[in-house]
Design an enzyme around this catalytic site. Sequence first.
Site, mmCIF file in Angstrom:
data_model
loop_
_atom_site.group_PDB
_atom_site.id
_atom_site.type_symbol
_atom_site.label_atom_id
_atom_site.label_comp_id
_atom_site.label_asym_id
_atom_site.label_seq_id
_atom_site.Cartn_x
_atom_site.Cartn_y
_atom_site.Cartn_z
ATOM 1 N N ASN A 1 0.826 -1.138 -0.010
ATOM 2 C CA ASN A 1 0.026 -0.032 -0.101
ATOM 3 C C ASN A 1 0.864 1.249 0.137
ATOM 4 O O ASN A 1 1.683 1.459 0.808
ATOM 5 C CB ASN A 1 -1.049 -0.113 1.420
ATOM 6 C CG ASN A 1 -1.895 1.102 1.256
ATOM 7 O OD1 ASN A 1 -1.568 2.173 0.985
ATOM 8 N ND2 ASN A 1 -3.063 0.935 1.558
ATOM 9 N N HIS B 1 -5.568 3.444 -1.627
ATOM 10 C CA HIS B 1 -6.744 3.863 -0.911
ATOM 11 C C HIS B 1 -7.254 5.216 -1.012
ATOM 12 O O HIS B 1 -7.011 5.943 -0.082
ATOM 13 C CB HIS B 1 -6.676 3.147 0.361
ATOM 14 C CG HIS B 1 -8.033 3.305 1.263
ATOM 15 N ND1 HIS B 1 -8.274 2.361 2.125
ATOM 16 C CD2 HIS B 1 -9.005 4.035 1.034
ATOM 17 C CE1 HIS B 1 -9.598 2.504 2.795
ATOM 18 N NE2 HIS B 1 -10.056 3.654 2.026
ATOM 19 N N GLU C 1 -8.690 0.399 -2.834
ATOM 20 C CA GLU C 1 -9.505 0.106 -1.602
ATOM 21 C C GLU C 1 -10.228 1.280 -1.664
ATOM 22 O O GLU C 1 -9.869 2.368 -1.953
ATOM 23 C CB GLU C 1 -8.737 0.022 -0.469
ATOM 24 C CG GLU C 1 -7.933 -1.228 -0.328
ATOM 25 C CD GLU C 1 -7.193 -1.459 0.740
ATOM 26 O OE1 GLU C 1 -6.565 -2.744 1.166
ATOM 27 O OE2 GLU C 1 -6.795 -0.531 1.407
ATOM 28 N N THR D 1 -7.854 6.442 9.173
ATOM 29 C CA THR D 1 -7.514 5.147 8.445
ATOM 30 C C THR D 1 -8.734 4.231 8.771
ATOM 31 O O THR D 1 -9.695 4.530 9.282
ATOM 32 C CB THR D 1 -6.369 4.615 9.014
ATOM 33 O OG1 THR D 1 -5.939 3.480 8.609
ATOM 34 C CG2 THR D 1 -6.484 4.182 10.543
ATOM 35 N N HIS E 1 -4.011 -4.472 7.728
ATOM 36 C CA HIS E 1 -4.095 -3.430 8.594
ATOM 37 C C HIS E 1 -3.303 -3.926 9.786
ATOM 38 O O HIS E 1 -3.640 -4.711 10.652
ATOM 39 C CB HIS E 1 -5.689 -2.913 9.130
ATOM 40 C CG HIS E 1 -5.769 -1.777 9.864
ATOM 41 N ND1 HIS E 1 -6.101 -0.657 8.892
ATOM 42 C CD2 HIS E 1 -5.333 -1.021 10.895
ATOM 43 C CE1 HIS E 1 -5.989 0.603 9.745
ATOM 44 N NE2 HIS E 1 -5.650 0.215 11.009
ATOM 45 N N ASP E 2 -2.153 -2.896 10.302
ATOM 46 C CA ASP E 2 -1.203 -3.151 11.210
ATOM 47 C C ASP E 2 -0.470 -4.446 11.222
ATOM 48 O O ASP E 2 0.136 -4.830 12.351
ATOM 49 C CB ASP E 2 -2.029 -2.880 12.772
ATOM 50 C CG ASP E 2 -2.275 -1.560 12.739
ATOM 51 O OD1 ASP E 2 -2.114 -0.574 12.104
ATOM 52 O OD2 ASP E 2 -3.125 -1.323 14.091
ATOM 53 N N GLY F 1 0.826 -1.220 4.175
ATOM 54 C CA GLY F 1 1.600 0.034 3.989
ATOM 55 C C GLY F 1 2.131 0.702 5.040
ATOM 56 O O GLY F 1 3.366 0.985 5.177
#
Length: 237
Positions: free
Chosen positions: A7, A43, A70, A100, A190-191, A213
């Site tokens: 990302n 995104h 996204e 986010t 995510h994370d 990302g």
Amino acid sequence: MAKLSVNINKIATLRNSRGGNVPNLLQVAADVQKFGAQGVTIHPRPDERHIRYQDARDLVPVVYTEYNIEGNPIREFIDLVLETKPTQVTLVPDADDAITSNAGWDTIKHKSFLQEVTQEFKQNGIRVSIFVDPDLAMVEGALATGAERIELYTEAFAHEYGLGNEKGILPYVAAAELAQQLGLGLNAGHDLSLDNIKFFKQNIPGLLEVSIGHALIAEALYLGLDNVVNMYLQKLK
């Protein structure tokens, strides 16, 4: 091995902070693929505070691996995806002011809307993934929308793993097993980071793709982008 999609939103954030074109988003997209990443994720948000809609268009000839866009399927986003025709669109229920992504879809409550959007994308040859929490009902609901994949929202896992609680993986294992039973492809994001990605990959059956990302770009500040991409690839084997 699971595919790594990088990302590049944070590259756009850095660029936008000074204006101009440094760092060059298109060059970074080309570089991460050259370094071994199997996909590029963006995104865009309505305020274009990082990725701009024009970036999505400009990336089309640059991304020769998998192109994943996204976002929340407002009309402008839908039109952008239909114009650029990425490999995959990941539907995320972001509020306009969200810093986010912070939640997955309620695939039961929004079933008819997601069905309509999914059908439009699939008719145009675009694979659809729906961002969901590791909730079995939401996974089943995603199947009913017609989507080919789900993306598990992994913030809760990352938080628990950081506290030393490896049992935080269990809801994700259950969701992954159900997705396999239902014939849904499985992505995650995510994370996820160099610290937790290997443990996650080793415990999640059928994992096809991770989108990373923020952590990856932060880690690259210390270790270098080429090095970090390859470190992820090794951990995903």
